[in-house]
Design an enzyme around this catalytic site. Structure first.
Site, PDB file in Angstrom:
ATOM      1  N   LYS A  15      30.976  45.297  50.375  1.00 35.86           N
ATOM      2  CA  LYS A  15      30.893  46.339  49.551  1.00 35.86           C
ATOM      3  C   LYS A  15      29.674  46.025  48.443  1.00 35.86           C
ATOM      4  O   LYS A  15      29.511  44.711  48.089  1.00 35.86           O
ATOM      5  CB  LYS A  15      32.058  46.772  48.600  1.00 35.86           C
ATOM      6  N   PRO A 100      28.460  36.857  53.277  1.00 37.07           N
ATOM      7  CA  PRO A 100      28.230  35.650  52.186  1.00 37.07           C
ATOM      8  C   PRO A 100      29.122  35.684  51.276  1.00 37.07           C
ATOM      9  O   PRO A 100      29.719  36.325  50.949  1.00 37.07           O
ATOM     10  CB  PRO A 100      26.749  36.017  51.509  1.00 37.07           C
ATOM     11  N   VAL A 101      29.601  34.270  50.973  1.00 40.16           N
ATOM     12  CA  VAL A 101      30.687  33.931  50.367  1.00 40.16           C
ATOM     13  C   VAL A 101      30.301  33.992  48.991  1.00 40.16           C
ATOM     14  O   VAL A 101      29.137  33.333  48.457  1.00 40.16           O
ATOM     15  CB  VAL A 101      31.356  32.365  50.509  1.00 40.16           C
ATOM     16  N   ALA A 102      31.264  34.079  47.939  1.00 43.79           N
ATOM     17  CA  ALA A 102      31.168  34.125  46.484  1.00 43.79           C
ATOM     18  C   ALA A 102      29.590  34.583  46.119  1.00 43.79           C
ATOM     19  O   ALA A 102      28.987  34.301  45.158  1.00 43.79           O
ATOM     20  CB  ALA A 102      30.987  32.680  45.889  1.00 43.79           C
ATOM     21  N   GLY A 104      29.072  38.241  45.477  1.00 45.13           N
ATOM     22  CA  GLY A 104      29.384  39.732  45.010  1.00 45.13           C
ATOM     23  C   GLY A 104      29.380  40.929  45.779  1.00 45.13           C
ATOM     24  O   GLY A 104      29.220  42.123  45.422  1.00 45.13           O
ATOM     25  N   ALA A 106      32.304  41.036  48.021  1.00 43.69           N
ATOM     26  CA  ALA A 106      33.414  41.227  48.381  1.00 43.69           C
ATOM     27  C   ALA A 106      34.064  40.485  49.487  1.00 43.69           C
ATOM     28  O   ALA A 106      35.138  41.379  50.321  1.00 43.69           O
ATOM     29  CB  ALA A 106      34.180  42.640  48.010  1.00 43.69           C
ATOM     30  N   GLY A 107      33.386  39.703  50.267  1.00 41.48           N
ATOM     31  CA  GLY A 107      33.699  39.204  51.554  1.00 41.48           C
ATOM     32  C   GLY A 107      35.268  38.727  51.925  1.00 41.48           C
ATOM     33  O   GLY A 107      35.917  39.097  52.655  1.00 41.48           O
ATOM     34  N   GLY A 108      35.545  38.081  50.559  1.00 43.33           N
ATOM     35  CA  GLY A 108      37.072  37.412  50.920  1.00 43.33           C
ATOM     36  C   GLY A 108      37.928  38.504  50.542  1.00 43.33           C
ATOM     37  O   GLY A 108      39.025  38.249  51.283  1.00 43.33           O
ATOM     38  N   ASP A 142      39.334  43.821  44.248  1.00 43.77           N
ATOM     39  CA  ASP A 142      38.551  44.543  45.028  1.00 43.77           C
ATOM     40  C   ASP A 142      39.119  44.739  46.695  1.00 43.77           C
ATOM     41  O   ASP A 142      38.401  45.594  47.436  1.00 43.77           O
ATOM     42  CB  ASP A 142      37.000  43.749  45.554  1.00 43.77           C
TER      43      ASP A 142
HETATM   44  O1  C5P Z   1      40.786  40.373  40.787  1.00 45.53           O
HETATM   45  P1  C5P Z   1      39.997  39.172  41.106  1.00 45.53           P
HETATM   46  O2  C5P Z   1      40.765  37.962  41.885  1.00 45.53           O
HETATM   47  O3  C5P Z   1      38.797  39.524  42.223  1.00 45.53           O
HETATM   48  O4  C5P Z   1      39.064  38.803  39.803  1.00 45.53           O
HETATM   49  C1  C5P Z   1      38.628  37.534  39.791  1.00 45.53           C
HETATM   50  C2  C5P Z   1      38.283  37.297  38.405  1.00 45.53           C
HETATM   51  O5  C5P Z   1      37.246  38.054  37.814  1.00 45.53           O
HETATM   52  C3  C5P Z   1      39.411  37.435  37.442  1.00 45.53           C
HETATM   53  O6  C5P Z   1      40.367  36.240  37.179  1.00 45.53           O
HETATM   54  C4  C5P Z   1      38.699  38.027  36.174  1.00 45.53           C
HETATM   55  O7  C5P Z   1      38.309  36.680  35.402  1.00 45.53           O
HETATM   56  C5  C5P Z   1      37.514  38.586  36.553  1.00 45.53           C
HETATM   57  N1  C5P Z   1      37.646  40.073  36.385  1.00 45.53           N
HETATM   58  C6  C5P Z   1      37.886  40.698  35.372  1.00 45.53           C
HETATM   59  N2  C5P Z   1      37.926  42.166  35.417  1.00 45.53           N
HETATM   60  C7  C5P Z   1      38.131  42.889  36.458  1.00 45.53           C
HETATM   61  C8  C5P Z   1      37.948  42.137  37.720  1.00 45.53           C
HETATM   62  C9  C5P Z   1      37.755  40.585  37.730  1.00 45.53           C
HETATM   63  O8  C5P Z   1      37.654  40.230  34.255  1.00 45.53           O
HETATM   64  N3  C5P Z   1      38.342  43.950  36.265  1.00 45.53           N
END
Ligand code: C5P
Length: 340
Positions: A15, A100-102, A104, A106-108, A142
């Site tokens: 995404k 690609p990983v990490a 942006g 949302a691969g994981g 995500d």
């Molecule tokens: O939900 P997810 O594990 O993808 O979020 C990873 C990190 O991104 C969270 O621990 C938080 O630090 C940050 N995050 C946030 N607000 C969001 C989504 C993610 O601060 N709405």
């Protein structure tokens, strides 16, 4: 077909966020979002096979360095689903990674969503769509979107979704740098910038982006893209400025950092222009990966096979995942014996 013969494969898209408006940090540490998600045609493939215990195997061009244990979100997805229905998570997960990983993208999260769909089918579970959405939200902000694909407005942490119609398939280029950015780190940098009064003005509401998606006009959409995390990602990865600049110079209608980065997403007028832009970006040396993709229509696709032999012919079969997210777009196939 006996249970031991069956494998379930889910192809799941990455995404980008066309708009990512970030509100204040909430007491639970997350930020209140208003975001427009758009699935793009770059896919990971997760295959679930019967097994006596849980294992994860990673292959593919973007699999280097990823853990194949409980740190992997797909592993956690299998455990969470099994716990939800009170069974042991007996499955072999093979994940072919092209996202690609990490990055942006949302691969994981895509792998986790694909695992929920694949295991629900492999284990013959009847899980209400709302329950699957709740499990997805528990796994990550995500993951809920990744279960559905297409385009959607996300609110809350990003897990509350409303589908958004897109009138046309838009042509994008994804340009990824080497290395990733930590999502918590980028949100923390945004908080720091805001506290210091150095952050950029916040992106507006989602309506203009949603209207542009509905219009099918890439020029209109390009003018309305926005990401509140972009200045934070640029502060942590200043080289992204060169990637964004190269994309614009090479004719992109618009460009932005995708999610928490470091991938940049560029909108092109059409598919041919996107291919040219991808080549130009690679040649510019400002990224290690540049791919032309179509955005807006990609969704998880599920296939059931009687065994893993790639040679046997596939025939359509009744789809028993029709009540699962993504199932409207499921291409469900069985090997020629036609039984399930
Ligand atoms: O939900 P997810 O594990 O993808 O979020 C990873 C990190 O991104 C969270 O621990 C938080 O630090 C940050 N995050 C946030 N607000 C969001 C989504 C993610 O601060 N709405």
């Amino acid at each position: 077909m006996s249970e031991t013969q069956r494998t379930v494969t889910v192809r799941v898209p990455a995404k980008i966020n066309l708009l990512l408006a970030v509100g204040p940090r909430r007491p639970d540490g997350f930020h209140e979002l208003s975001t427009v998600f758009c699935a793009v045609g770059l896919y990971d493939t997760v295959t679930a096979s019967p097994a006596t215990d849980l294992s994860v195997r990673l292959t593919g061009p973007e699999s280097a360095g990823l853990p194949a244990d409980a740190r992997n979100l797909a592993w956690r997805a299998a455990v969470l689903l099994a716990e939800h229905v009170g069974i042991e998570p007996r499955v072999r997960l093979s994940i072919d990674k092209a996202i690609p990983v990490a990055a942006g993208l949302a691969g994981g999260s895509a792998d986790a969503a694909a695992t929920l769909l694949a295991c629900a089918r492999l284990w013959n579970l009847t899980v209400e769509p709302a329950a699957l959405d709740a499990l997805a939200a528990e796994l990550g902000s995500d993951v809920s979107f990744a279960l559905h694909g297409g385009c959607a407005l996300g609110t809350g942490r990003g897990e509350r979704l409303r589908p958004v119609p897109a009138a046309a398939a838009f042509s994008w280029v994804l340009a990824a740098a080497s290395g990733g950015l930590s999502t918590p780190g980028v949100y923390a940098e945004l908080d720091r910038q805001r506290a210091a009064g150095t952050g950029s003005p916040a992106a507006g509401g989602p309506e203009p982006v949603i209207a542009a998606l509905g219009s099918g006009d890439p020029h209109l959409l390009a003018d309305r893209l926005g990401n509140d995390l972009e200045p934070a990602a640029l502060a942590l990865a200043p080289y992204l400025g060169a990637t964004l600049g190269a994309g614009r110079r090479l004719g992109a209608l618009g460009g932005l950092v995708s999610g928490s980065g470091p991938t940049c997403a560029f909108l092109a007028p059409d598919g041919e222009a996107a291919e040219r832009l991808a080549h130009g970006l690679l040649a510019s040396g400002t990224c290690r990966f540049a791919r032309a993709v179509v955005g807006g229509a990609a969704r998880p696709e599920l296939t059931v096979r009687a065994n893993q032999s790639p040679d046997a012919p596939l025939i359509p079969a009744v789809d028993r995942t029709a009540d699962l997210p993504g199932a409207n777009h499921v291409a469900d196939t069985l090997k020629a014996d036609g039984k399930s």
